[in-house]
Design an enzyme around this catalytic site. Structure first.
Site, PDB file in Angstrom:
ATOM      1  N   LYS A   1       0.831  -1.215   0.000  1.00 33.67           N
ATOM      2  CA  LYS A   1       0.000   0.000   0.000  1.00 33.67           C
ATOM      3  C   LYS A   1       0.859   1.256   0.000  1.00 33.67           C
ATOM      4  O   LYS A   1       0.573   2.214  -0.708  1.00 33.67           O
ATOM      5  CB  LYS A   1      -0.918   0.020   1.237  1.00 33.67           C
ATOM      6  CG  LYS A   1      -1.948  -1.086   1.267  1.00 33.67           C
ATOM      7  CD  LYS A   1      -2.790  -1.041   2.525  1.00 33.67           C
ATOM      8  CE  LYS A   1      -2.007  -1.309   3.796  1.00 33.67           C
ATOM      9  NZ  LYS A   1      -1.483  -2.668   3.934  1.00 33.67           N
TER      10      LYS A   1
ATOM     11  N   GLY B   1       2.914  -0.466   8.883  1.00 30.23           N
ATOM     12  CA  GLY B   1       4.288  -0.213   8.454  1.00 30.23           C
ATOM     13  C   GLY B   1       4.277  -0.131   6.943  1.00 30.23           C
ATOM     14  O   GLY B   1       4.077  -1.140   6.269  1.00 30.23           O
TER      15      GLY B   1
ATOM     16  N   GLN C   1      -3.401  -1.810   7.190  1.00 32.43           N
ATOM     17  CA  GLN C   1      -3.795  -3.235   7.326  1.00 32.43           C
ATOM     18  C   GLN C   1      -4.476  -3.737   6.045  1.00 32.43           C
ATOM     19  O   GLN C   1      -4.197  -3.213   4.980  1.00 32.43           O
ATOM     20  CB  GLN C   1      -4.690  -3.441   8.562  1.00 32.43           C
ATOM     21  CG  GLN C   1      -3.961  -3.286   9.898  1.00 32.43           C
ATOM     22  CD  GLN C   1      -3.782  -1.854  10.343  1.00 32.43           C
ATOM     23  OE1 GLN C   1      -4.716  -1.070  10.353  1.00 32.43           O
ATOM     24  NE2 GLN C   1      -2.575  -1.484  10.737  1.00 32.43           N
TER      25      GLN C   1
HETATM   26  P1  GDP Z   1       2.194  -1.987   3.129  1.00 33.35           P
HETATM   27  O1  GDP Z   1       2.117  -2.210   4.594  1.00 33.35           O
HETATM   28  O2  GDP Z   1       0.995  -2.476   2.403  1.00 33.35           O
HETATM   29  O3  GDP Z   1       2.521  -0.558   2.791  1.00 33.35           O
HETATM   30  O4  GDP Z   1       3.400  -2.873   2.611  1.00 33.35           O
HETATM   31  P2  GDP Z   1       4.871  -2.979   3.284  1.00 33.35           P
HETATM   32  O5  GDP Z   1       5.594  -1.737   3.006  1.00 33.35           O
HETATM   33  O6  GDP Z   1       4.749  -3.419   4.693  1.00 33.35           O
HETATM   34  O7  GDP Z   1       5.461  -4.212   2.502  1.00 33.35           O
HETATM   35  C1  GDP Z   1       5.633  -4.194   1.120  1.00 33.35           C
HETATM   36  C2  GDP Z   1       7.119  -4.381   0.793  1.00 33.35           C
HETATM   37  O8  GDP Z   1       7.257  -4.626  -0.583  1.00 33.35           O
HETATM   38  C3  GDP Z   1       7.979  -3.159   1.069  1.00 33.35           C
HETATM   39  O9  GDP Z   1       9.250  -3.584   1.461  1.00 33.35           O
HETATM   40  C4  GDP Z   1       8.046  -2.457  -0.297  1.00 33.35           C
HETATM   41  O10 GDP Z   1       9.199  -1.655  -0.450  1.00 33.35           O
HETATM   42  C5  GDP Z   1       8.077  -3.639  -1.205  1.00 33.35           C
HETATM   43  N1  GDP Z   1       7.483  -3.454  -2.540  1.00 33.35           N
HETATM   44  C6  GDP Z   1       6.375  -2.751  -2.890  1.00 33.35           C
HETATM   45  N2  GDP Z   1       6.078  -2.949  -4.193  1.00 33.35           N
HETATM   46  C7  GDP Z   1       7.012  -3.790  -4.663  1.00 33.35           C
HETATM   47  C8  GDP Z   1       7.219  -4.437  -5.925  1.00 33.35           C
HETATM   48  O11 GDP Z   1       6.461  -4.271  -6.874  1.00 33.35           O
HETATM   49  N3  GDP Z   1       8.276  -5.298  -6.015  1.00 33.35           N
HETATM   50  C9  GDP Z   1       9.120  -5.548  -4.973  1.00 33.35           C
HETATM   51  N4  GDP Z   1      10.120  -6.402  -5.167  1.00 33.35           N
HETATM   52  N5  GDP Z   1       8.952  -4.968  -3.776  1.00 33.35           N
HETATM   53  C10 GDP Z   1       7.910  -4.119  -3.623  1.00 33.35           C
HETATM   54  P1  IMO Z   2       0.093  -2.595   7.242  1.00 32.42           P
HETATM   55  O1  IMO Z   2      -0.643  -1.284   7.239  1.00 32.42           O
HETATM   56  C1  IMO Z   2       0.260  -6.775   8.491  1.00 32.42           C
HETATM   57  C2  IMO Z   2      -1.634  -7.831  12.283  1.00 32.42           C
HETATM   58  C3  IMO Z   2      -0.741  -8.259  13.418  1.00 32.42           C
HETATM   59  C4  IMO Z   2      -1.659  -9.234  14.133  1.00 32.42           C
HETATM   60  C5  IMO Z   2      -3.028  -8.578  13.977  1.00 32.42           C
HETATM   61  C6  IMO Z   2      -3.471  -7.751  15.172  1.00 32.42           C
HETATM   62  O2  IMO Z   2       1.566  -2.469   7.268  1.00 32.42           O
HETATM   63  O3  IMO Z   2      -0.425  -3.496   6.183  1.00 32.42           O
HETATM   64  P2  IMO Z   2      -2.718  -5.362  16.116  1.00 32.42           P
HETATM   65  O4  IMO Z   2      -1.393  -4.885  16.623  1.00 32.42           O
HETATM   66  O5  IMO Z   2      -3.263  -4.571  14.987  1.00 32.42           O
HETATM   67  O6  IMO Z   2      -3.747  -5.550  17.200  1.00 32.42           O
HETATM   68  O7  IMO Z   2      -2.418  -6.861  15.559  1.00 32.42           O
HETATM   69  O8  IMO Z   2      -2.935  -7.729  12.846  1.00 32.42           O
HETATM   70  N1  IMO Z   2      -1.315  -6.510  11.689  1.00 32.42           N
HETATM   71  C7  IMO Z   2      -0.737  -6.353  10.494  1.00 32.42           C
HETATM   72  N2  IMO Z   2      -0.260  -7.259   9.622  1.00 32.42           N
HETATM   73  N3  IMO Z   2       0.299  -5.464   8.171  1.00 32.42           N
HETATM   74  C8  IMO Z   2      -0.197  -4.532   9.015  1.00 32.42           C
HETATM   75  O9  IMO Z   2      -0.286  -3.227   8.689  1.00 32.42           O
HETATM   76  C9  IMO Z   2      -0.716  -4.958  10.260  1.00 32.42           C
HETATM   77  N4  IMO Z   2      -1.264  -4.324  11.320  1.00 32.42           N
HETATM   78  C10 IMO Z   2      -1.637  -5.288  12.181  1.00 32.42           C
HETATM   79  O10 IMO Z   2       0.430  -8.886  12.948  1.00 32.42           O
HETATM   80  O11 IMO Z   2      -1.692 -10.451  13.441  1.00 32.42           O
HETATM   81 MG    MG Z   3       3.196  -3.030   6.138  1.00 31.36          MG
END
Ligand code: GDP
Ligand code: IMO
Ligand code: MG
Length: 428
Positions: free
Chosen positions: A16, A40, A223
């Site tokens: 996202k 995150g 999430q």
């Molecule tokens: P979010 O929580 O939905 O914002 O996703 P996160 O940031 O936690 O996890 C997604 C991970 O994938 C991060 O490390 C990004 O930098 C990485 N990422 C996003 N888009 C791409 C992609 O198209 N390819 C690769 N290899 N990594 C990506």
């Molecule tokens: P983003 O925005 C992935 C998961 C936790 C746990 C459950 C409940 O980065 O996609 P909480 O602390 O919210 O009460 O935990 O939800 N969880 C996530 N998993 N990405 C997240 O956020 C999350 N936020 C919470 O690991 O299973």
């Molecule tokens: Mg994340």
């Protein structure tokens, strides 16, 4: 379109942050409406990585106004840490506003999060320990403190004092843990209150007026659908509504103010924390996905559980959020496979095939994935910048997603950097 909501369709971490940053380059306003710093979101710009938790990803676009809406649970400690990190990187953080109705996360919420999850033993959810669940519990119980309470020292001190006394009873008597220090905490949070006052606004009015004025407003989901308190894999969920409906209550505007709903779909599936996961590959396939996709939590550093793309989940997300488009992320991570699987149904122990995501986890745990095996493309896609440059097998994979969900794939991402993005038609 002027307003777009970005929704996680799986168990979070779908990419996202990257998709929002990409769209936010054109946004006038970016709004977080639910969750807290359990999120995150990683964004990579020109090789530099930023991790955002509570602050909208729009902060990386210097001209966007960033809103932390009333549906968010707000942790002052985490907020100032994040601000300090961004400022160290030279990011302007002056354009952030926090809703006067947002609930405040206190240290006792974090402590109770850890204590209560640990007490669940083998049924623990594996929360992020950021105090999210306990803060939403206080909100629903109607005992929580909100940002508007920070406007007056006396009111704030009285309300906080009563809450600390109640929480200390629970911490010491139910869990046998050490009480939190009332004086220290009150003094620290009065100082946070003083620093936060300039950020506090009736943000619902700001969002409403921006939409009415035809500004480009982006609603940033945290999430994912399967972590929704009502619609996810309960009880292995978070405590908010990460679906599009949650963004209207959480931002304080009506549903007609959201024109497009883009579902963020990871090209495979991951999950952090406990709970059933039908397409999990707890083996060398999952390990290969984890290593190439760097599937370790941005907030907690935990290794993510990995498996094949589950289209039953994505189609469910399309229905409950009314998706109008899909942004397909991390497609490049599948470059390594000679064949790829997509899950198109669940087989129950009675041999019945179901395609609507079930409520009962007892049933879900016994379901086996029904896979469609597709030929992999087995060439790097990370350099592709246009849909036409993608290998035919990758296009076929995209078509399967569109056919099964009935939603067009509008954005395709083949790497973490802003540049590694393809768009099919103007979206925002
Ligand atoms: P979010 O929580 O939905 O914002 O996703 P996160 O940031 O936690 O996890 C997604 C991970 O994938 C991060 O490390 C990004 O930098 C990485 N990422 C996003 N888009 C791409 C992609 O198209 N390819 C690769 N290899 N990594 C990506
Ligand atoms: P983003 O925005 C992935 C998961 C936790 C746990 C459950 C409940 O980065 O996609 P909480 O602390 O919210 O009460 O935990 O939800 N969880 C996530 N998993 N990405 C997240 O956020 C999350 N936020 C919470 O690991 O299973
Ligand atoms: Mg994340």
């Amino acid at each position: 379109m002027s307003t777009v909501a970005v929704v996680g369709t799986q168990w979070g971490d779908e990419g996202k942050g990257k998709a929002i940053d990409y769209l936010a380059t054109r946004a006038d306003m970016v709004v977080r409406a639910q969750g807290g710093n359990n999120a995150g979101h990683s964004v990579v710009i020109g090789g530099k990585k930023y991790a955002l938790h509570l602050i909208p990803s729009g902060v990386l676009n210097p001209s966007a106004v960033n809103i932390i809406g009333n549906g968010v649970v707000f942790d002052p400690e985490g907020f100032f840490e994040e601000i300090a990190g961004l400022e160290k990187d030279g990011i302007d953080t002056s354009n952030i506003y926090i809703s006067d109705r947002a609930h405040i996360v206190f240290p006792y919420h974090k402590l109770l999060d850890a204590l209560s999850d640990a007490a669940k033993g083998k049924n623990r959810v594996g929360t992020t320990n950021k105090g999210i669940g306990p803060c939403y519990m206080d909100k629903v119980e109607r005992t929580g403190l909100r940002m508007c309470d920070m406007m007056d020292d006396e009111i704030f001190t009285a309300k906080l004092s009563a809450q600390i006394d109640r929480k200390n009873e629970i911490i010491t008597k139910v869990y046998g843990a050490d009480a939190v220090d009332k004086e220290e905490m009150t003094a620290r949070y009065l100082e946070y209150a003083r620093r936060l006052r300039p950020y506090i606004r009736d943000t619902g009015v700001m969002v409403y007026e921006a939409v009415k004025a035809g500004k480009k407003v982006l609603f940033e989901g945290a999430q994912g659908t399967m972590l929704d308190i009502d619609l996810g894999t309960y009880p292995y969920v978070t405590s908010s509504h990460p679906v599009s409906g949650g963004f209207t209550t959480g931002a304080g505007v009506g549903p007609q103010m959201i024109e497009e709903v883009v579902g963020i779909v990871k090209a495979y599936t991951t999950r952090v924390g406990a709970g059933p996961f039908v397409t999990e590959e707890n083996n060398e396939i999952g390990d290969a996905i984890r290593e190439v996709g760097h599937e370790y939590g941005v907030t907690t550093g935990r290794p993510r559980r990995c498996g094949w793309l589950d289209l039953v989940v994505v189609r469910y997300a399309a229905r409950v959020s009314g998706l109008t488009g899909i942004s397909l992320m991390l497609l490049d991570v599948l470059d390594q496979f000679e064949t790829v699987n997509i899950c198109v149904g669940y087989e129950t122990p009675q041999g019945e095939i179901i395609t609507d995501f079930p409520a009962s986890l007892d049933l879900l745990e016994k379901c086996r994935p029904v896979y469609k095996e597709l030929k992999g493309w087995h060439v790097p896609t990370t350099g592709c910048r246009d849909y036409d440059e993608l290998p035919d097998e990758a296009k076929a994979y995209i078509r399967e997603i569109e056919d099964f969900t009935g939603v067009p794939v509008r954005i395709i991402s083949v790497g973490p950097d802003r540049e590694q993005t393809m768009v099919r038609g103007e979206l925002f």
